[in-house]
Design a protein around this motif. Structure first.
Motif, PDB file in Angstrom:
ATOM      1  N   ASP A  63     -11.957  -0.714   5.009  1.00  0.00           N
ATOM      2  CA  ASP A  63     -12.626  -1.232   4.947  1.00  0.00           C
ATOM      3  C   ASP A  63     -11.356  -2.161   3.909  1.00  0.00           C
ATOM      4  O   ASP A  63     -10.665  -2.073   3.262  1.00  0.00           O
ATOM      5  N   GLU A  64     -11.816  -3.185   3.292  1.00  0.00           N
ATOM      6  CA  GLU A  64     -11.042  -4.623   3.302  1.00  0.00           C
ATOM      7  C   GLU A  64     -10.352  -4.081   0.996  1.00  0.00           C
ATOM      8  O   GLU A  64      -9.464  -4.203   1.528  1.00  0.00           O
ATOM      9  N   PRO A  65     -11.142  -2.780   0.186  1.00  0.00           N
ATOM     10  CA  PRO A  65     -10.635  -2.736  -0.658  1.00  0.00           C
ATOM     11  C   PRO A  65      -9.132  -1.447  -0.680  1.00  0.00           C
ATOM     12  O   PRO A  65      -8.593  -1.584  -0.760  1.00  0.00           O
ATOM     13  N   LYS A  66      -9.380  -0.839   0.640  1.00  0.00           N
ATOM     14  CA  LYS A  66      -8.521  -0.153   1.486  1.00  0.00           C
ATOM     15  C   LYS A  66      -6.935  -0.508   1.667  1.00  0.00           C
ATOM     16  O   LYS A  66      -5.714  -0.343   1.667  1.00  0.00           O
ATOM     17  N   VAL A  67      -7.747  -2.031   2.474  1.00  0.00           N
ATOM     18  CA  VAL A  67      -6.555  -2.291   2.868  1.00  0.00           C
ATOM     19  C   VAL A  67      -5.310  -3.270   1.512  1.00  0.00           C
ATOM     20  O   VAL A  67      -4.354  -3.476   1.551  1.00  0.00           O
ATOM     21  N   ARG A  68      -6.306  -3.640   0.589  1.00  0.00           N
ATOM     22  CA  ARG A  68      -6.005  -4.686  -0.396  1.00  0.00           C
ATOM     23  C   ARG A  68      -4.983  -3.102  -0.868  1.00  0.00           C
ATOM     24  O   ARG A  68      -3.886  -3.838  -2.232  1.00  0.00           O
ATOM     25  N   LEU A 102      -3.220 -10.913   0.943  1.00  0.00           N
ATOM     26  CA  LEU A 102      -4.221 -10.739   2.195  1.00  0.00           C
ATOM     27  C   LEU A 102      -5.378 -11.970   2.705  1.00  0.00           C
ATOM     28  O   LEU A 102      -5.394 -12.492   1.491  1.00  0.00           O
ATOM     29  N   GLU A 105      -7.024 -12.398   5.963  1.00  0.00           N
ATOM     30  CA  GLU A 105      -7.680 -12.658   6.657  1.00  0.00           C
ATOM     31  C   GLU A 105      -8.184 -10.649   6.729  1.00  0.00           C
ATOM     32  O   GLU A 105      -7.509 -10.617   6.811  1.00  0.00           O
ATOM     33  N   PHE A 106      -9.890 -10.446   6.677  1.00  0.00           N
ATOM     34  CA  PHE A 106      -9.546  -9.670   7.573  1.00  0.00           C
ATOM     35  C   PHE A 106     -10.692  -9.520   7.944  1.00  0.00           C
ATOM     36  O   PHE A 106     -11.832  -9.287   7.465  1.00  0.00           O
ATOM     37  N   GLU A 107     -10.859  -9.271   9.142  1.00  0.00           N
ATOM     38  CA  GLU A 107     -12.030  -9.659  10.263  1.00  0.00           C
ATOM     39  C   GLU A 107     -11.339  -8.049  11.543  1.00  0.00           C
ATOM     40  O   GLU A 107     -10.670  -8.700  12.545  1.00  0.00           O
ATOM     41  N   PRO A 108     -11.604  -7.268  11.189  1.00  0.00           N
ATOM     42  CA  PRO A 108     -10.963  -6.142  12.353  1.00  0.00           C
ATOM     43  C   PRO A 108     -11.261  -6.214  13.601  1.00  0.00           C
ATOM     44  O   PRO A 108     -12.620  -6.536  14.019  1.00  0.00           O
ATOM     45  N   LEU A 114      -6.115  -8.471  11.313  1.00  0.00           N
ATOM     46  CA  LEU A 114      -5.409  -8.673   9.596  1.00  0.00           C
ATOM     47  C   LEU A 114      -3.937  -9.689   9.164  1.00  0.00           C
ATOM     48  O   LEU A 114      -3.829 -10.473  10.736  1.00  0.00           O
TER      49      LEU A 114
END
Length: 336
Positions: A128-133, A184, A186-189, A192
């Protein structure tokens, strides 16, 4: 403001007094007249070497070189130096670069980009986004990075990509690189998009691959645009077609940056005719003040021409000529 030979200016973006922002050594159709840097917006689908060949053909200049390869699929800023300005390529290469990178999560390839053969696909479980960040934050600073197997890094005297194309196993050693910023956008799995500001030698393909590994799903670079190289921004860059039109109209000098453009953060000195002659002949200048060892300084003639680059030798208290661009027979040079 700039001082004499013994007092380099600490105001980095200064030019010689009375000549603010002036383009020096404007080009002509004479190959010897070109001296500067074109900020080219390389389109995707062509190599950086092809852009250099286009500039050489348009200008007729003998010496042409780019400052930092972009892969064929990548687009964006490609500084192209012509004439004596090719001698500043190495200094442009040392400057930070900014990229906008599109990363495809869940798929790894043998080239670490979209051109390669797919090696594996993995689900995007628990991403999810928090993990990506959090993962992106772990790549900021000095990091160890392994260049791609398909890269120009040399292994026992051979380019890694040459060995890889022959089906030979390639183990490229990891090395230290610097990531100044990784944001980051954009994050739309599985898509990225990030913006990265990096130092010399950083491979964005490797960064995409390693982000995927850290997330546990694998990834490859699916798109890349270089937004900036040192002071050269994509907003100011021109396409090869635009350059062609300006050359044909006799207006290429309007977009030709002077050779010192990427060096304006450095201190500067102005030297008289006799000192300029000494520097051209390779003689060093005594310096009585205190400067950091190895500090590079821009040197200008009294007429305002960019003479070249000096480097401070603290042990000998000398400013030594490192690169001299403006010679005795430089077109249009006048000294009194």
């Amino acid at each position: 403001m700039s001082g004499g030979p013994g007092s380099p200016s600490s105001s980095g973006r200064s030019r010689p007094s009375g000549r603010p922002g002036q383009r020096l050594n404007r080009p002509s159709r004479d190959p010897l007249g070109w001296n500067g840097i074109f900020n080219i917006n390389k389109p995707p689908g062509i190599t950086s070497a092809w852009v250099v060949s286009i500039v050489r053909r348009l200008t007729g200049a003998r010496r042409v070189g780019h400052a930092g390869t972009l892969d064929p699929l990548a687009a964006g800023v490609l500084p192209v130096c012509v004439g004596p300005a090719t001698r500043v390529v190495e200094y442009i290469l040392e400057q930070p670069k900014v990229y906008r990178a599109e990363i495809a999560l869940g798929v790894t390839t043998d080239t670490d980009d979209a051109e390669g053969r797919v090696l594996a696909t993995r689900p995007l479980t628990g991403i999810d986004e928090p993990k990506v960040r959090a993962v992106l934050a772990g790549f900021v600073g000095r990091i160890r990075q392994r260049p791609p197997a398909y890269s120009a890094v040399k292994i026992s005297g051979r380019r890694a990509y040459e060995l890889s194309r022959r089906g030979m196993p390639v183990e490229v050693a990891a090395r230290e690189v610097t990531v100044y910023r990784l944001e980051l956008l954009e994050f739309e799995p599985p898509r990225l998009v990030v913006e990265a500001e990096v130092g010399r030698g950083t491979y964005i393909r490797s960064l995409a691959r390693d982000i995927g590994e850290r997330l546990g799903c694998g990834a490859h670079l699916s798109g890349l645009v270089r937004l900036r190289v040192g002071p050269f921004r994509i907003e100011d860059a021109v396409t090869p077609d635009t350059l062609k039109g300006l050359v044909e109209a006799g207006r290429a000098s309007d977009i030709l940056y002077p050779p010192d453009e990427p060096l304006l953060e450095w201190p500067a000195v102005i030297v008289g005719p006799e000192t300029a002659r000494r520097l051209r002949s390779g003689q060093a200048l005594p310096h009585r003040g205190s400067l950091p060892d190895g500090l590079r300084v821009r040197a200008y003639t009294a007429a305002g021409a960019f003479l070249g680059i000096l480097r401070f030798d603290r042990s000998q208290r000398l400013l030594r000529p490192e690169k001299i661009l403006e010679s005795e027979d430089a077109p249009g040079r006048e000294e009194r």
